[in-house]
Design a protein around this motif. Sequence first.
Motif, PDB file in Angstrom:
ATOM      1  N   THR A 150       0.814  -1.218   0.000  1.00  0.00           N
ATOM      2  CA  THR A 150       0.000   0.000   0.000  1.00  0.00           C
ATOM      3  C   THR A 150       0.847   1.268   0.000  1.00  0.00           C
ATOM      4  O   THR A 150       0.319   2.357  -0.138  1.00  0.00           O
ATOM      5  CB  THR A 150      -0.940   0.024   1.224  1.00  0.00           C
ATOM      6  N   GLY A 151       2.163   1.130   0.135  1.00  0.00           N
ATOM      7  CA  GLY A 151       3.021   2.317   0.130  1.00  0.00           C
ATOM      8  C   GLY A 151       4.425   1.958   0.577  1.00  0.00           C
ATOM      9  O   GLY A 151       4.809   0.793   0.571  1.00  0.00           O
ATOM     10  N   VAL A 152       5.167   2.986   0.964  1.00  0.00           N
ATOM     11  CA  VAL A 152       6.538   2.795   1.447  1.00  0.00           C
ATOM     12  C   VAL A 152       6.494   2.641   2.965  1.00  0.00           C
ATOM     13  O   VAL A 152       5.836   3.415   3.642  1.00  0.00           O
ATOM     14  CB  VAL A 152       7.429   3.995   1.054  1.00  0.00           C
ATOM     15  N   TYR A 153       7.190   1.644   3.453  1.00  0.00           N
ATOM     16  CA  TYR A 153       7.172   1.330   4.880  1.00  0.00           C
ATOM     17  C   TYR A 153       8.490   1.681   5.551  1.00  0.00           C
ATOM     18  O   TYR A 153       9.514   1.820   4.894  1.00  0.00           O
ATOM     19  CB  TYR A 153       6.872  -0.157   5.072  1.00  0.00           C
ATOM     20  N   THR A 154       8.420   1.780   6.862  1.00  0.00           N
ATOM     21  CA  THR A 154       9.633   2.050   7.641  1.00  0.00           C
ATOM     22  C   THR A 154      10.626   0.899   7.515  1.00  0.00           C
ATOM     23  O   THR A 154      11.828   1.081   7.692  1.00  0.00           O
ATOM     24  CB  THR A 154       9.276   2.245   9.132  1.00  0.00           C
ATOM     25  N   THR A 155      10.122  -0.282   7.230  1.00  0.00           N
ATOM     26  CA  THR A 155      10.961  -1.434   6.921  1.00  0.00           C
ATOM     27  C   THR A 155      10.069  -2.464   6.251  1.00  0.00           C
ATOM     28  O   THR A 155       8.868  -2.231   6.090  1.00  0.00           O
ATOM     29  CB  THR A 155      11.657  -1.994   8.185  1.00  0.00           C
ATOM     30  N   ASP A 156      10.626  -3.599   5.829  1.00  0.00           N
ATOM     31  CA  ASP A 156       9.837  -4.578   5.076  1.00  0.00           C
ATOM     32  C   ASP A 156       8.812  -5.268   5.969  1.00  0.00           C
ATOM     33  O   ASP A 156       9.166  -6.063   6.831  1.00  0.00           O
ATOM     34  CB  ASP A 156      10.794  -5.609   4.462  1.00  0.00           C
ATOM     35  N   GLN A 210       3.567   2.281   7.617  1.00  0.00           N
ATOM     36  CA  GLN A 210       3.592   2.973   6.324  1.00  0.00           C
ATOM     37  C   GLN A 210       3.867   4.462   6.505  1.00  0.00           C
ATOM     38  O   GLN A 210       3.334   5.091   7.422  1.00  0.00           O
ATOM     39  CB  GLN A 210       2.262   2.776   5.599  1.00  0.00           C
ATOM     40  N   LEU A 211       4.701   5.025   5.635  1.00  0.00           N
ATOM     41  CA  LEU A 211       5.011   6.451   5.681  1.00  0.00           C
ATOM     42  C   LEU A 211       4.061   7.209   4.756  1.00  0.00           C
ATOM     43  O   LEU A 211       3.705   6.724   3.691  1.00  0.00           O
ATOM     44  CB  LEU A 211       6.459   6.678   5.246  1.00  0.00           C
ATOM     45  N   LYS A 212       3.644   8.427   5.199  1.00  0.00           N
ATOM     46  CA  LYS A 212       2.791   9.252   4.345  1.00  0.00           C
ATOM     47  C   LYS A 212       3.588   9.827   3.193  1.00  0.00           C
ATOM     48  O   LYS A 212       3.090   9.991   2.087  1.00  0.00           O
ATOM     49  CB  LYS A 212       2.204  10.410   5.162  1.00  0.00           C
ATOM     50  N   GLY A 245      -1.663   6.015  -0.536  1.00  0.00           N
ATOM     51  CA  GLY A 245      -0.305   5.503  -0.698  1.00  0.00           C
ATOM     52  C   GLY A 245       0.729   6.394  -0.047  1.00  0.00           C
ATOM     53  O   GLY A 245       0.416   7.148   0.874  1.00  0.00           O
ATOM     54  N   THR A 246       1.947   6.305  -0.513  1.00  0.00           N
ATOM     55  CA  THR A 246       3.021   7.165  -0.025  1.00  0.00           C
ATOM     56  C   THR A 246       3.481   8.083  -1.156  1.00  0.00           C
ATOM     57  O   THR A 246       3.710   7.623  -2.268  1.00  0.00           O
ATOM     58  CB  THR A 246       4.218   6.318   0.449  1.00  0.00           C
ATOM     59  N   LEU A 299       5.440   4.717  15.342  1.00  0.00           N
ATOM     60  CA  LEU A 299       4.891   5.680  14.379  1.00  0.00           C
ATOM     61  C   LEU A 299       3.399   5.464  14.171  1.00  0.00           C
ATOM     62  O   LEU A 299       2.955   4.351  13.902  1.00  0.00           O
ATOM     63  CB  LEU A 299       5.632   5.528  13.037  1.00  0.00           C
ATOM     64  N   LYS A 300       2.624   6.534  14.268  1.00  0.00           N
ATOM     65  CA  LYS A 300       1.190   6.437  14.002  1.00  0.00           C
ATOM     66  C   LYS A 300       1.023   6.351  12.482  1.00  0.00           C
ATOM     67  O   LYS A 300       1.431   7.241  11.750  1.00  0.00           O
ATOM     68  CB  LYS A 300       0.461   7.682  14.545  1.00  0.00           C
ATOM     69  N   ALA A 301       0.455   5.246  12.044  1.00  0.00           N
ATOM     70  CA  ALA A 301       0.455   5.019  10.595  1.00  0.00           C
ATOM     71  C   ALA A 301      -0.947   4.922  10.035  1.00  0.00           C
ATOM     72  O   ALA A 301      -1.911   4.712  10.755  1.00  0.00           O
ATOM     73  CB  ALA A 301       1.217   3.745  10.289  1.00  0.00           C
ATOM     74  N   GLU A 302      -1.042   5.131   8.715  1.00  0.00           N
ATOM     75  CA  GLU A 302      -2.308   4.966   7.977  1.00  0.00           C
ATOM     76  C   GLU A 302      -2.751   3.506   8.055  1.00  0.00           C
ATOM     77  O   GLU A 302      -3.862   3.174   8.374  1.00  0.00           O
ATOM     78  CB  GLU A 302      -2.108   5.312   6.498  1.00  0.00           C
ATOM     79  N   ALA A 303      -1.797   2.661   7.737  1.00  0.00           N
ATOM     80  CA  ALA A 303      -2.099   1.230   7.706  1.00  0.00           C
ATOM     81  C   ALA A 303      -1.080   0.516   8.569  1.00  0.00           C
ATOM     82  O   ALA A 303       0.095   0.851   8.548  1.00  0.00           O
ATOM     83  CB  ALA A 303      -2.018   0.717   6.284  1.00  0.00           C
TER      84      ALA A 303
END
Lengths: 413, 413
Positions: free
Chosen positions: B176-182, B191-193, B237-238, B405-409
Amino acid sequence: MGIVVQKFGGTSVGNVERILNAARRVVEEKEKGNQVVVVVSAMGKSTDQLVELAKQISPIPDKREMDMLLSTGEQITISLLSMALKEMGHEAISFTGGQAGILTESVPGNARIKHISSGKIQGCLNEKKIVIVAGFQGIDENNEILTLGRGGSDTTAVALAAALNADRCDIFTDVTGVYTTDPRYIKGARQLKSVSYDEMLELANLGAGVLHPRAVEFAKNYGIALQVCSSMEKVEGTIIEEAVTMEQNLIVRGVAFEEDIIRVTLVGLKNEIQHLSTIFTKLAENHINVDIIIQSQTEAQKTSLSFSIKKEQLNETISVLENYKKELDFESAEYETGLAKVSIVGSGMVSNPGVAAQMFKALADEHIKIKMVSTSEIKVSTVIDEGQMLKAAGILHTAFGLDKLKAEAEVSS
Amino acid sequence: MGIVVQKFGGTSVGNVERILNAARRVVEEKEKGNQVVVVVSAMGKSTDQLVELAKQISPIPDKREMDMLLSTGEQITISLLSMALKEMGHEAISFTGGQAGILTESVPGNARIKHISSGKIQGCLNEKKIVIVAGFQGIDENNEILTLGRGGSDTTAVALAAALNADRCDIFTDVTGVYTTDPRYIKGARQLKSVSYDEMLELANLGAGVLHPRAVEFAKNYGIALQVCSSMEKVEGTIIEEAVTMEQNLIVRGVAFEEDIIRVTLVGLKNEIQHLSTIFTKLAENHINVDIIIQSQTEAQKTSLSFSIKKEQLNETISVLENYKKELDFESAEYETGLAKVSIVGSGMVSNPGVAAQMFKALADEHIKIKMVSTSEIKVSTVIDEGQMLKAAGILHTAFGLDKLKAEAEVSS
């Protein structure tokens, strides 16, 4: 030293082992001191699988996109064959149809080759490279990818042989040569040592799937000697050339058959002189291949017209006839499916009257009803019920003594 | 109304159903009034299957022929997607890389895009057609087919966005986007905004497989706003762009890791000034990507040099070093396999000293031995034993507070 074109069909490159086998055949020819150009089809059933994939997405897939899709099959084979040859220590290079300089008409799915710019291939041959070309495809003036239609790889091979002024064109396939009839279905089928271009043309047109009719036509026009031979077994193949030694003075040299024939009948057509040409011009413009045509006058002012088409062109035929119904001015169109065509072919027919009569009698004796007839100087075709096709072919094969032919290879049903 | 480039990766077009799903995403964008160009990868694992096929024929397949082979994968997808869009009632047309005007360098398997002649695409867009382009490929001046290397479809998409002056480039993928790690391996990945180009570049280079590094570089150079989003789920997404809102003032924004790293050590190298440049010039000329480099002086006149490469380039590295052994004048070369790289990335590092020290301490506390280190302004990379890779990544992810981290997903491991 001369140029030899070799063509390997789908079955002959159907898996890795067979590609390696084909590569060895190429190397043999190269090591005889010849310059070799190889034309290949898509691996095994891969074209069918791509068609299946497309149909899952669109029942009648766009023809331009089908060409884009299907041309990948041959591209896969050329790269793998080239790798195999390099692995065996030979210089090789693969080309798509477009890269090889094959220019075609802009008719998606059924393009004809217009011209081959053979300079690039010739250059590579001069550098002692084996050149591998994707069969079945080319490009038009707008760089659009087009395919030549089923069996088009044969045409690519023969056209390249003509363009390169090759000494020979060998068609490697999964059978050992051209047979008097299809050995998979008819017991006693015999392999022919040679057939003439015209005979082969009729046999190919009649569904003997060994060679594509366009390829034979091309070979005839340019006087290219073709050899059909097995990629698996090292046995003598069948030569296709102009002058043929008459094997045991055979009048009929082959029995061909083809299923999925449809008879279209236009009823209540005004009996006007330009009608026939209008109808078949419209069909031809829409790339529908009409085979047998029969016209019969039913009343003074009205006539009925029957012609046969192949099953895969039924939808298009219906739409053409519906679109031009008013213009063509017929009352109704009828479509009879479940038919097959059985034909006898032989150059000897020209000088031997009564061959057609002998054919009709043989079928009548076995209660096989003939629905349509068409004759040429070297063939007689009949349309019958599909269920009787193999029986009819077997009867004719025996009636004309083809099962008695002394053959190189004998294949039982 | 603007131009939007959409890119669908292999998983997003992995079967007929997913191709239809991708087609619906394309139609949505079109119906917003935008002109849409779509770039697609090969279906699912089809590229891997083609590689497997080639390897059965040749252990080290010829690179030119590999490009010929692999480029078919994308060609299949473009035709199927175009058929799907036409089936949905939209005008669409597919182009191979070459047809789309993508001109590349002549480096088989790893070509860079040199120029895009976008006239043909622009013409089709003006005719209200959806244009579908095969990713990962182009042609050179000699009409040779070349591929851009793995992940190259991202580059195709971004390069097209730049050439067409597109408003946006959306990269549809299976996450769904770019993550802080896999998230597949590390629990608590968020997931990062948004991330900056530089951060994404480091993350991509460090093996976070969401986007190809070249694509990010291209996007950065041309100021193309990228959006990484899911082709399956409709969630935000990111965004990858120049100015990034600092989410909770994170110093480290991502932990990346990559296995199959090899450390090459050249022992007994003469300590001469031009040696280093000679070695890395030779490696670069042979398209070997060297990552971390460490030089240590062992004796007054001798030095030893270590650098890391990826496993798939080991054979080529060995052959380059053997070929130039005399010229480079080293005593022996050692190869240590079974290594992995674990890195932390974040623009905040520049203004926060001590981040590297914090990283080394976190690893040391868990008895993870660091074998190589490399730092840049926004990342610190360490090479460790492969077996400790996931453990190390997890430790660092927690140590830098990324799991908070407060994330979307939220995705669990």
